[in-house]
Design a protein around this motif. Structure first.
Motif, PDB file in Angstrom:
ATOM      1  N   ASP A 143       0.357  -1.134  -0.113  1.00 29.64           N
ATOM      2  CA  ASP A 143      -0.141  -0.111   0.040  1.00 29.64           C
ATOM      3  C   ASP A 143       0.818   0.995  -0.174  1.00 29.64           C
ATOM      4  O   ASP A 143       1.460   0.781   0.609  1.00 29.64           O
ATOM      5  N   LYS A 176      -8.180   3.142  -6.175  1.00 25.40           N
ATOM      6  CA  LYS A 176      -8.260   2.270  -4.698  1.00 25.40           C
ATOM      7  C   LYS A 176      -8.737   1.083  -4.830  1.00 25.40           C
ATOM      8  O   LYS A 176      -9.999   0.248  -5.269  1.00 25.40           O
ATOM      9  N   ASP A 178      -6.976  -3.174  -5.058  1.00 30.79           N
ATOM     10  CA  ASP A 178      -6.513  -4.316  -4.327  1.00 30.79           C
ATOM     11  C   ASP A 178      -4.988  -4.381  -4.344  1.00 30.79           C
ATOM     12  O   ASP A 178      -4.348  -4.931  -5.600  1.00 30.79           O
ATOM     13  N   SER A 181      -3.495  -7.420  -5.411  1.00 33.59           N
ATOM     14  CA  SER A 181      -4.872  -8.764  -6.496  1.00 33.59           C
ATOM     15  C   SER A 181      -3.583  -9.598  -7.481  1.00 33.59           C
ATOM     16  O   SER A 181      -2.505  -8.923  -7.753  1.00 33.59           O
ATOM     17  N   ARG A 187      -3.668  -3.216  -9.351  1.00 31.88           N
ATOM     18  CA  ARG A 187      -3.069  -3.059  -7.699  1.00 31.88           C
ATOM     19  C   ARG A 187      -2.974  -1.169  -7.939  1.00 31.88           C
ATOM     20  O   ARG A 187      -2.023  -0.253  -8.275  1.00 31.88           O
ATOM     21  N   ASP A 188      -3.992  -0.735  -8.448  1.00 28.42           N
ATOM     22  CA  ASP A 188      -3.944   0.963  -7.602  1.00 28.42           C
ATOM     23  C   ASP A 188      -3.753   1.347  -8.535  1.00 28.42           C
ATOM     24  O   ASP A 188      -2.382   2.278  -8.769  1.00 28.42           O
TER      25      ASP A 188
END
Length: 557
Positions: A143, A176, A178, A181, A187-188
């Motif tokens: 993240d 936003k 995962d 994923s 992925r964002d």
């Protein structure tokens, strides 16, 4: 054959089922969405024929929409070239061409809605950090430290991005989704970036531009596209396409993927085609050696032959490589049926008919097409001095030789039988003139006792047109120039014989009125057309007469 009567494919099967179920009320709306960052190539031709063809098949509509989200690489020149190519291929759009930039206001509001839903955030990771946080195909991503900003903070920052308060690259807007994923596209992904650059349609209004994956699906939704047909490389992007539309609860077109066109001996990457142009390996995007639609048009390929080729290769979900010979066969097939004939001597050698009266001239009437009486006839002048091709004479002929040699007879196409008596040579031993006799009783007939070995083409020297003839061949001499090669790039496989020039060609006079771009068969030489750009008399070889694909097809039947 009408579009409705043509064989279907897996895409038409999907649409047929949708229609049976009443989906979209039976409406079919497709789109062709090129990026205006280069000229279209043969791969785009397949997509054009598919998208516009499906619209025709179902009495629907296909939008021409420019995906103009990257103004740094786009230009009005590319936009106009794309319009010309689509029109030339025989398709039309019902409304004015559309632009993704037409929807920039709506797209910005959609992005703000994602922020308000807690589904998008402003991120300040630089490019290297972004790659590090993204993870790999085997490891999940991490993240971003900016991922948990509040909706209010993200909205304020995004509006500040729009208002030009930050330099290029300092901030981006990310969806936003995962970071763990297995599909790395989820992925964002970045959906907006800062670019302080003038846009060819919107001027300087915007300094933030949406990414393709964000723009494409929402543009489809805004237009009411029912079936969004893409090539297979977008298959892994479909979950993002669906996520955006579902999250925003808007109209949801169906994305369907098909296999792109891959041709051997060909490169279709627009980046690499641009490199060929920019580095001077070719003379421009419409160079007849290029696989661009404009290059093929200038070379003499017909729109019908390209449509026939696209129909013949079909639409599948499996990637494969098509032999470029199949494309060349489609061109020959169309030109053989429709191109008028003409006589042209590419490498001339002089012929003097010693027993033909000096100053005498005759006019022969010959057919323009051996299989099509409707093509009419033309007049070809004949005189004492002629040109024939150097390749049609041999002092010491090989076995089964059927052309000119001392002491033997040949027929001139549409004219007399002549016999070569002597070859005149220069000081270097090169044959520069042939002294021959003609038989005035052989015009259109073969009297008893004459057995001419063959028929050759010719041009009257007194009436011949001087012209330059470009003999084009394949641009690359490796069947996979775009593949990975140790210590080599695609540029290392450029064919040095992709263009040779017959600068001393002699043409029959009827070709003075040849319309640029219209195909002719130069007897026994190949198919040619007058160049679209040259002011002087220049002809381009479209394709040779030899057709290996015709033999392959015949064997398969």
């Amino acid at each position: 054959m009408s579009e409705t009567s043509k064989p279907g494919n897996f895409i038409t099967q999907i649409i047929d089922k949708d229609s049976e179920n009443g989906k979209h009320g039976g409406k079919v709306l497709t789109r062709f969405p090129p990026e205006p960052n280069g000229y279209l190539h043969i791969g785009h031709a397949k997509s054009i024929c598919l998208n516009f063809g499906i619209a025709q098949r179902y009495q629907g509509q296909c939008n021409l929409r420019f995906d103009d989200t990257n103004p740094e690489k786009e230009s009005v020149e590319y936009i106009e070239s794309i319009k010309r190519d689509v029109t030339w291929l025989g398709f039309e759009w019902k409304e004015e061409p559309k632009f993704a930039s037409d929807y920039f206001d709506a797209l910005f509001e959609f992005a703000c809605e994602l922020i308000k839903k807690g589904k998008a955030y402003v991120c300040e990771l630089n490019a290297d950090e972004m790659r590090e946080y993204r993870g790999t195909l085997k490891e999940p991503g991490k993240d971003s430290p900016y991922r948990d900003r509040t909706a209010e903070e993200n909205l304020a920052l995004f509006e500040a991005m729009r208002d030009g308060q930050f330099p290029d690259g300092e901030k981006v807007l990310r969806a936003k989704i995962d970071m763990a994923s297995p599909n790395i596209n989820l992925r964002d992904p970045i959906i907006y970036r800062i670019r302080h650059v003038h846009h060819h349609q919107t001027g300087d209004k915007w300094c933030v531009y949406p990414m393709y994956d964000f723009t494409h699906g929402l543009s489809d939704a805004i237009e009411g596209v029912t079936h969004s047909i893409c090539t297979l490389e977008f298959q892994d992007h479909r979950p993002l396409y669906d996520w955006i539309l579902e999250t925003l609860e808007t109209f949801h077109p169906q994305q369907i993927e098909f296999a792109r066109l891959n041709l051997n001996y060909t490169v279709t990457s627009k980046r690499k085609l641009k490199q060929l142009v920019d580095d001077g390996h070719v003379e421009g995007w419409d160079d007849p050696r290029m696989p661009t639609i404009s290059g093929m048009r200038r070379r003499g390929y017909t729109a019908q032959s390209i449509r026939n080729f696209c129909e013949r290769i079909g639409v599948t979900k499996s990637d494969s490589v098509v032999d470029v010979g199949m494309l060349e066969h489609a061109v020959r097939e169309d030109l053989d049926a429709n191109a008028n004939r003409a006589m042209v001597v590419l490498n001339p050698i002089k012929v003097t008919l010693t027993n033909y009266p000096e100053g005498k001239e005759e006019i022969f009437t010959v057919s323009n097409h051996p299989k099509n009486e409707d093509a009419g006839t033309r007049e070809v002048p004949f005189s004492k001095h002629l040109f024939v091709d150097q390749a049609d004479f041999a002092e010491v002929p090989p076995r089964k030789w059927k052309r000119m040699t001392p002491g033997s007879a040949v027929r001139l196409r549409g004219g007399y039988v002549i016999t070569c008596d002597e070859a005149i040579k220069d000081e270097n031993g090169n044959v520069v003139e042939l002294l021959c006799r003609y038989d005035e009783n052989t015009l259109g007939v073969n009297p008893e006792g004459y057995k001419p070995k063959g028929v050759i083409h010719w041009v009257s020297a007194e009436h011949a047109l001087d012209a330059e003839v470009n003999l084009y061949d394949r641009l690359f001499n490796h069947e996979s120039p775009d593949a990975k090669h140790e210590d080599k790039t695609f540029l290392d496989f450029i064919n040095p014989e992709a263009l040779t020039v017959a600068s001393n060609a002699k043409l029959e006079p009827s070709l003075l009125n040849a319309e640029p771009g219209v195909g002719y068969q130069f007897e026994r030489e190949g198919y040619f057309c007058r160049d679209l750009n040259a002011e002087r008399l220049v002809f381009n070889r479209t394709v040779t007469l030899r057709d290996s694909w015709a033999k392959i097809e015949a064997k398969g039947k």
